[in-house]
Design a protein around this motif. Structure first.
Motif, short mmCIF file in Angstrom:
data_model
loop_
_atom_site.label_atom_id
_atom_site.label_comp_id
_atom_site.label_asym_id
_atom_site.label_seq_id
_atom_site.Cartn_x
_atom_site.Cartn_y
_atom_site.Cartn_z
N ARG A 27 -7.50 16.09 -10.73
CA ARG A 27 -8.44 17.21 -10.63
C ARG A 27 -9.80 16.66 -10.38
NH1 ARG A 27 -7.31 17.85 -17.15
NH2 ARG A 27 -7.35 15.80 -16.90
N ASP A 28 -10.11 15.32 -10.12
CA ASP A 28 -11.27 14.87 -10.01
C ASP A 28 -11.45 13.91 -8.59
OD1 ASP A 28 -12.41 15.44 -12.37
OD2 ASP A 28 -11.69 13.77 -13.36
N TRP A 29 -10.07 13.44 -8.11
CA TRP A 29 -9.98 12.65 -6.91
C TRP A 29 -8.83 13.60 -6.14
CZ3 TRP A 29 -12.71 8.39 -5.74
CH2 TRP A 29 -13.37 7.72 -6.45
N LYS A 30 -9.34 13.27 -4.56
CA LYS A 30 -8.23 13.64 -3.68
C LYS A 30 -8.07 12.20 -2.77
CE LYS A 30 -11.62 15.64 -0.45
NZ LYS A 30 -11.69 16.79 0.59
N VAL A 31 -6.73 12.10 -2.55
CA VAL A 31 -6.48 10.87 -1.66
C VAL A 31 -6.26 11.46 -0.14
CG1 VAL A 31 -4.85 8.91 -1.48
CG2 VAL A 31 -5.73 9.57 -3.50
N ILE A 32 -6.88 10.65 0.75
CA ILE A 32 -6.68 10.90 2.15
C ILE A 32 -6.29 9.66 2.99
CG2 ILE A 32 -7.71 11.99 4.41
CD1 ILE A 32 -9.87 13.48 2.62
N VAL A 33 -5.34 9.91 3.78
CA VAL A 33 -5.03 8.82 4.57
C VAL A 33 -4.88 9.21 6.08
CG1 VAL A 33 -2.66 7.29 5.14
CG2 VAL A 33 -3.37 8.05 2.85
N VAL A 34 -5.58 8.25 6.74
CA VAL A 34 -5.72 8.54 8.36
C VAL A 34 -5.13 7.61 9.02
CG1 VAL A 34 -7.52 8.84 10.22
CG2 VAL A 34 -7.91 9.63 7.94
N ASP A 35 -4.27 8.09 10.25
CA ASP A 35 -3.61 7.20 10.95
C ASP A 35 -3.35 7.95 12.15
OD1 ASP A 35 -1.64 4.41 10.69
OD2 ASP A 35 -1.14 5.57 12.17
N LYS A 36 -3.33 7.08 13.47
CA LYS A 36 -3.21 7.83 14.85
C LYS A 36 -1.82 7.71 15.03
CE LYS A 36 -3.62 3.08 16.94
NZ LYS A 36 -4.53 2.31 18.22
N ASP A 37 -0.74 7.21 14.37
CA ASP A 37 0.51 7.39 14.81
C ASP A 37 1.22 7.84 13.72
OD1 ASP A 37 0.17 5.57 17.32
OD2 ASP A 37 0.03 3.88 15.95
N GLN A 38 2.52 8.54 14.31
CA GLN A 38 3.39 9.36 13.36
C GLN A 38 4.33 8.51 12.70
OE1 GLN A 38 4.60 13.55 14.33
NE2 GLN A 38 3.50 13.39 16.17
N GLN A 39 4.78 7.31 13.76
CA GLN A 39 5.79 6.30 13.51
C GLN A 39 5.47 5.37 12.51
OE1 GLN A 39 8.70 7.75 14.00
NE2 GLN A 39 8.37 9.31 15.55
N HIS A 40 6.37 4.99 11.88
CA HIS A 40 6.06 3.79 11.05
C HIS A 40 7.24 2.73 11.43
CE1 HIS A 40 5.19 1.73 6.76
NE2 HIS A 40 5.88 1.12 7.42
N TYR A 41 6.72 1.51 11.60
CA TYR A 41 7.65 0.44 12.17
C TYR A 41 7.88 -0.70 11.32
CZ TYR A 41 6.98 2.74 16.78
OH TYR A 41 7.00 3.68 17.78
N TYR A 42 8.97 -1.15 10.84
CA TYR A 42 9.40 -2.14 10.44
C TYR A 42 9.22 -3.64 11.11
CZ TYR A 42 12.20 -5.76 7.66
OH TYR A 42 12.58 -6.72 6.94
N GLN A 43 8.04 -3.87 11.02
CA GLN A 43 7.66 -4.97 12.09
C GLN A 43 8.50 -6.28 11.90
OE1 GLN A 43 3.36 -5.30 13.21
NE2 GLN A 43 3.10 -3.34 11.81
N PRO A 44 8.99 -6.69 10.91
CA PRO A 44 9.64 -8.01 10.91
C PRO A 44 11.00 -7.85 11.63
CG PRO A 44 8.88 -7.62 8.40
CD PRO A 44 8.68 -6.36 9.64
N GLY A 45 11.39 -6.40 11.87
CA GLY A 45 12.62 -6.09 12.66
C GLY A 45 12.59 -6.53 14.16
N LYS A 63 6.06 8.27 9.35
CA LYS A 63 5.39 7.77 8.31
C LYS A 63 5.42 8.84 7.30
CE LYS A 63 2.54 4.74 10.75
NZ LYS A 63 1.37 4.12 11.46
N LYS A 64 5.31 10.11 7.57
CA LYS A 64 5.31 11.15 6.69
C LYS A 64 6.37 11.10 5.72
CE LYS A 64 7.71 14.71 9.55
NZ LYS A 64 7.28 16.03 9.95
N ASN A 65 7.51 10.51 5.76
CA ASN A 65 8.59 10.68 4.73
C ASN A 65 8.32 9.50 3.81
OD1 ASN A 65 10.01 12.09 6.69
ND2 ASN A 65 11.47 10.46 7.07
N TYR A 66 7.20 8.52 3.71
CA TYR A 66 6.81 7.74 2.84
C TYR A 66 5.53 7.76 2.18
CZ TYR A 66 11.01 5.67 4.56
OH TYR A 66 12.54 5.24 4.99
#
Length: 412
Positions: A27-45, A63-66
């Protein structure tokens, strides 16, 4: 309504978004996330793709899945942060005003920083594996490699996952033996460090393993240029290392947007209090993960251990209270050594990796600073822990704080 703005939807950004959206009153806060890419990479892989251990599609998901549904996800590049005005301008022109800002924009390779690296050999017989495209291209090159000199080279510290280059050369030794061409290949490990690792006890153990595997180490090699025409790399002290296949870790740098905003150091990392993870200059800005300039490993486990500190201190700052939570630099790293075995190291700002047992002192079941098959399974198991726990905001059952208990204190 107040705004918590998070820049970056990678590991750090996703985790802090999930935690904070459940802590703040909607009711008091909104959370906004900004990123330039749609894909999330598991970088250790990325490390495993060149050797066929992972298929490329196994390390990428949307990324939207998470991200939580009650978080606004903005797909855009960031043009500039204006901290004095508490606002961020996006590449498309949108301006987002914030009350608190978390910078989680990560780090990336900057091959243009090394003379000649992007010359005629790039992605022909010169490859990186710190990017998705680089790892995929390298997998094809390794399949076609039939012997010669393979050089694993690090341009400059700090880099993401400092042990990854060591893991690569160990896996290359295993992979080439599997293909029956290890006896036709010379393996060279060129590093700007004086040895295999930054910490003495671990450096001795890992250096001994390099020697036993017949891998030549070229220490304190500070690269000046790549001569792709002659297939060699040259250091400032005029040493030259010829190669048939060069696998390089280019200079790692933070986001260019950090530089444009006047918020970064020489490598575009945000100057950050290493304990509170608050910006050195702005009380309503926190930096976490690879974006911060703190002297801790840039790795996924470190982000997990930072999370408790950032959440507690961010909430305290929002309430105008002193910051009491402190991050101790805790990091754990599995070091693949080939042949289904791995090392495990556990350390902090103040204590180097030591022999012992983990996670239960004196019990384990994992052994520190010693090869084991169980450590290898732990490395592979982190894949599932990452996607199914960390990225879903579920607490990982590992202590965030470093503990000396169960370790050989005589070597500290």
């Amino acid at each position: 309504m107040k705004t918590l703005l998070i820049l970056g939807a990678g590991t750090a950004g996703t985790m802090i978004a999930r935690k904070m959206v459940n802590k703040l009153d909607s009711r008091d806060w909104k959370v906004i996330v900004v990123d330039k890419d749609q894909q999330h990479y598991y970088q250790p892989g990325f490390l495993f793709i060149p050797f066929g251990i992972y298929k490329p599609e196994a390390v990428v998901r949307p990324k939207k899945n998470y991200l939580p549904r009650n978080v606004e996800f903005v797909l855009a590049d960031v043009e500039q942060i204006q901290p004095q005005e508490n606002r961020v301008t996006l590449a498309g022109g949108r301006v987002i005003n914030y009350d608190f800002l978390v910078i989680a924009t990560g780090t990336d390779i900057a091959p243009e920083q090394t003379e000649g690296l992007l010359g005629g050999g790039w992605r022909q017989n010169i490859f990186d594996f710190y990017t998705y495209d680089g790892a995929v291209a390298l997998s094809k090159a390794l399949k076609n490699f039939n012997g010669g000199r393979l050089v694993m080279h690090i341009s400059e510290m700090p880099i993401k996952c400092p042990v990854a280059p060591l893991e690569f050369i160990f896996l290359a030794d295993w992979y080439l033996k599997q293909r029956g061409i290890r006896n036709k290949t010379e393996l060279v490990y060129a590093t700007p460090l004086p040895g295999a690792f930054t910490k003495p006890v671990a450096a001795a153990a890992l250096g001994d393993m390099l020697t036993k595997k017949g891998i030549h180490v070229e220490p304190e090699f500070n690269i000046m240029e790549v001569d792709s025409g002659a297939n060699l790399i040259r250091s400032y002290d005029e040493r030259e290392i010829p190669y048939d296949l060069l696998v390089t870790v280019p200079v790692n740098m933070g986001a260019k947007m950090i530089q444009r905003s006047g918020l970064g150091d020489d490598l575009n990392y945000v100057p950050t209090n290493k304990h509170t993870l608050q910006s050195d200059r702005f009380e309503n800005i926190f930096a976490m993960g690879d974006a911060a300039n703190i002297p801790a490993s840039k790795a996924g486990s470190v982000i997990h251990f930072q999370m408790e500190t950032v959440v507690e201190n961010l909430l305290a700052a929002i309430q105008g209270k002193p910051l009491h939570a402190e991050f101790d630099g805790h990091a754990i790293c599995f070091v693949e050594t080939g042949f289904s075995k791995a090392f495990l190291i556990d350390f902090s700002y103040d204590v180097q990796p030591l022999p012992g047992k983990y996670p239960v002192p004196g019990v384990g079941p994992m052994t520190l600073l010693r090869e084991s098959g169980l450590n290898h399974l732990g490395k592979l198991g982190f894949y599932y822990m990452y996607w199914d726990l960390m990225m879903k905001g579920i607490d990982v059952p590992l202590p965030s704080k470093f503990s000396i208990a169960g370790k050989d204190r005589s070597l500290a």
